[in-house]
Design an enzyme around this catalytic site. Structure first.
Site, PDB file in Angstrom:
ATOM      1  N   CYS A 102      10.050   1.261   3.455  1.00 47.71           N
ATOM      2  CA  CYS A 102      11.075   0.288   3.831  1.00 47.71           C
ATOM      3  C   CYS A 102      12.459   0.911   3.915  1.00 47.71           C
ATOM      4  O   CYS A 102      13.390   0.272   4.392  1.00 47.71           O
ATOM      5  CB  CYS A 102      11.085  -0.891   2.864  1.00 47.71           C
ATOM      6  SG  CYS A 102      11.418  -0.448   1.158  1.00 47.71           S
TER       7      CYS A 102
ATOM      8  N   LYS B 111      -1.061  -7.153  -9.044  1.00 48.73           N
ATOM      9  CA  LYS B 111      -2.007  -7.392  -7.948  1.00 48.73           C
ATOM     10  C   LYS B 111      -1.729  -6.259  -6.968  1.00 48.73           C
ATOM     11  O   LYS B 111      -0.830  -6.331  -6.149  1.00 48.73           O
ATOM     12  CB  LYS B 111      -1.775  -8.774  -7.336  1.00 48.73           C
ATOM     13  CG  LYS B 111      -2.773  -9.155  -6.239  1.00 48.73           C
ATOM     14  CD  LYS B 111      -2.300  -8.697  -4.893  1.00 48.73           C
ATOM     15  CE  LYS B 111      -3.279  -9.009  -3.789  1.00 48.73           C
ATOM     16  NZ  LYS B 111      -2.971  -8.280  -2.528  1.00 48.73           N
TER      17      LYS B 111
ATOM     18  N   GLU C   5      10.355  -4.366  12.423  1.00 54.60           N
ATOM     19  CA  GLU C   5       9.783  -3.256  11.674  1.00 54.60           C
ATOM     20  C   GLU C   5       8.438  -2.838  12.269  1.00 54.60           C
ATOM     21  O   GLU C   5       7.548  -3.666  12.463  1.00 54.60           O
ATOM     22  CB  GLU C   5       9.604  -3.642  10.204  1.00 54.60           C
ATOM     23  CG  GLU C   5       9.161  -2.493   9.320  1.00 54.60           C
ATOM     24  CD  GLU C   5       9.108  -2.885   7.852  1.00 54.60           C
ATOM     25  OE1 GLU C   5       9.864  -2.303   7.061  1.00 54.60           O
ATOM     26  OE2 GLU C   5       8.315  -3.772   7.515  1.00 54.60           O
TER      27      GLU C   5
ATOM     28  N   PHE D 149       0.797  -1.224   0.000  1.00 54.57           N
ATOM     29  CA  PHE D 149       0.000   0.000   0.000  1.00 54.57           C
ATOM     30  C   PHE D 149       0.827   1.270   0.000  1.00 54.57           C
ATOM     31  O   PHE D 149       0.326   2.337  -0.362  1.00 54.57           O
ATOM     32  CB  PHE D 149      -0.906   0.022   1.244  1.00 54.57           C
ATOM     33  CG  PHE D 149      -0.175   0.296   2.536  1.00 54.57           C
ATOM     34  CD1 PHE D 149       0.126   1.594   2.942  1.00 54.57           C
ATOM     35  CD2 PHE D 149       0.247  -0.744   3.350  1.00 54.57           C
ATOM     36  CE1 PHE D 149       0.819   1.842   4.127  1.00 54.57           C
ATOM     37  CE2 PHE D 149       0.932  -0.507   4.535  1.00 54.57           C
ATOM     38  CZ  PHE D 149       1.218   0.792   4.924  1.00 54.57           C
TER      39      PHE D 149
END
Length: 502
Positions: free
Chosen positions: A284, A176, A385, A151
């Site tokens: 990230c 996708k 994370e 997202f």
């Protein structure tokens, strides 16, 4: 008001899904549901694969120069629709305007690289590999690829990291995309069609993990490119590779910075604040951990609290906002749970963003910048994370201890050092586990002509995305060895065979 039901993009047109299962799409700034996204059926997945497979022969046989011309037009359309796409990213993802525009620009950058595909696909050759024998290596497209998209970068990841170099190389792709942020990719898919991309070369679907499993084993899918969590990436890599597919899986990170005592405090703090809290920490390559030398730790924490505390938190599309909301209320609560976990592990709260409310936007998914000090070197909060606006401060004695703490982390996307010492900067870049290294640069993401080269549990595969690695991932090499005879050598009288030795 009836919510808009989004469609699938298959074989060059929008298709209304036959599913009965839809998911809500939110505006994170307000908490309002703005659309509903289909969880497409297994049959619709098959139809998307069939469309891509049918388009591949014609597209792969299109000369690289002609494919590049379409990518040039895509680039121009991205520029033409820059403000529209920026607002779309801001509304569906929650990035503030500057960050949303950067997301779209990072889709344009690899598109410009893809325009160079005639050069990038050039092979190698050697005349007289043996006497009278020449060898040429070609790069050829492979077939149908699938991109599985998170997202957090609705434009950059599907339409920058995945689509441009894949289709420019002569392949077809099915994206996708995330059901949380699907509209940006769907809109850019329209622009690809407007640019002249043949039907079926680019398809966009939304579905659950159940339907996505079909891609991993389907015989007509030749490769998977994925960005997301490590657990899912490991599963995709092992499953798809076992089915004979190429896989690149870009996964989680817990990037660390090392701040040495010779670093300028205010300048360093500014770089850390931008890297830690930009995009609400939902990237990230965020910088969620700082290992700071003890002698300057108090001064750096003070500067970080002061600078982060000045960030205006507000709706993404307000030009004065500097920190937008996180993606969903569920994720906001998960981040808060991690903060509380860190406190339980012994961290102290230097800046607390948990109670923040934005007047007029009380239902938005907001969380203020949070700084946890005295985080233990091997705590969960310091090594897993979080994907939110949370910065962890680990105190270390010196360079060697800081580097050791960083390299113990299971992830290795990026690593950063702030110092004025050339010696320590060189030692750091040589010895760090991080795949992308910053020297006084908080977010060490290289431009798209270089690969996005995460290491350890941040990446599974052999060839990274972007740069020449990406072209190699999307193409197969073919070596052709030839020999020709003159008239006097005609027939079989003087023909010799080559046994491969030189």
């Amino acid at each position: 008001m009836e919510l808009k039901k989004l469609k699938l993009f298959i074989n060059g047109r929008y298709v209304e899904s036959r599913t009965k299962q839809y998911r809500d799409v939110y505006n994170p700034s307000t908490g309002e549901v703005t659309a509903q996204c289909p969880c497409c059926t297994q049959q619709e997945i098959e139809e998307a694969i069939a469309a891509a497979k049918a388009a591949f022969p014609g597209w792969s046989n299109t000369p690289a120069m002609k494919r590049a011309q379409i990518l040039y037009r895509v680039r121009e359309l991205l520029i033409e629709h820059m403000e529209e796409l920026t607002m779309l990213v801001a509304h569906e993802n929650g990035k503030v305007l500057e960050e949303a525009r950067g997301d779209v620009l990072k889709a344009k950058e690899p598109t410009e690289l893809a325009c160079q595909i005639p050069t990038l696909m050039m092979g190698e050759s050697l005349m007289d590999a043996s006497t009278g024998i020449d060898t040429v290596l070609y790069r050829e497209p492979i077939g149908v690829f699938v991109g599985i998209v998170p997202f957090n970068f609705p434009a950059m990841i599907p339409m920058g990291w995945m689509t441009p170099l894949c289709v420019a190389s002569g392949n077809c792709i099915i994206l996708k995309v995330s059901s949380t942020t699907p509209r940006t990719a769907l809109r850019i898919a329209e622009l690809y069609k407007e640019a002249g991309l043949p039907d079926g070369v680019l398809n966009v679907v939304t579905c659950s993990r159940t339907e996505a499993e079909i891609f991993l084993r389907h015989p007509d899918v030749r490769g998977i490119t994925f960005v997301g969590t490590t657990d899912v990436g490991r599963h995709i890599y092992s499953t798809a590779a076992a089915s004979g597919k190429r896989v690149q899986a870009l996964c989680e990170a817990k990037n660390h910075a090392l701040v040495l005592e010779d670093a300028p405090i205010e300048r360093t703090a500014a770089g850390i604040v931008n890297a830690a809290f930009g995009c609400a920490g939902e990237r990230c390559m965020a910088l969620p951990v700082v290992c700071v030398q003890e002698s300057i730790a108090d001064a750096l924490v003070e500067a970080l609290v002061r600078q982060a505390g000045k960030l205006k938190v507000g709706p993404a599309y307000d030009k004065t906002s500097r920190l937008g909301p996180v993606i969903t209320e569920k994720h906001r609560l998960e981040i808060i749970r991690w903060i509380e976990k860190g406190i339980q592990e012994g961290a102290t709260v230097a800046l607390d963003g948990r109670g923040l409310i934005v007047p007029g936007y009380e239902n938005g998914f907001y969380l203020g910048p949070t700084i946890l000090d005295h985080v233990g070197h091997d705590t969960e909060i310091g090594n897993h994370e979080i994907f939110g606006p949370v910065l962890c401060m680990k105190r270390v004695k010196d360079f060697e201890e800081g580097l050791a703490v960083m390299n113990r982390n299971p992830f290795a996307n990026g690593s950063v050092i702030f110092t004025q010492s050339g010696y320590f900067a060189r030692e750091f870049q040589r010895r760090t586990d991080g795949g992308m290294v910053g020297i006084n640069v908080g977010i060490p993401v290289p431009i798209g002509i270089f690969p996005f080269s995460g290491h350890k549990n941040s990446f599974f595969g052999d060839l990274h995305c972007l740069g020449k690695d990406s072209v190699r991932f999307y193409t197969e090499s073919k070596s052709v060895t030839t020999r020709w005879f003159n008239e006097e050598e005609g027939g079989n009288t003087k023909v010799s065979t080559w046994d491969g030795t030189i």
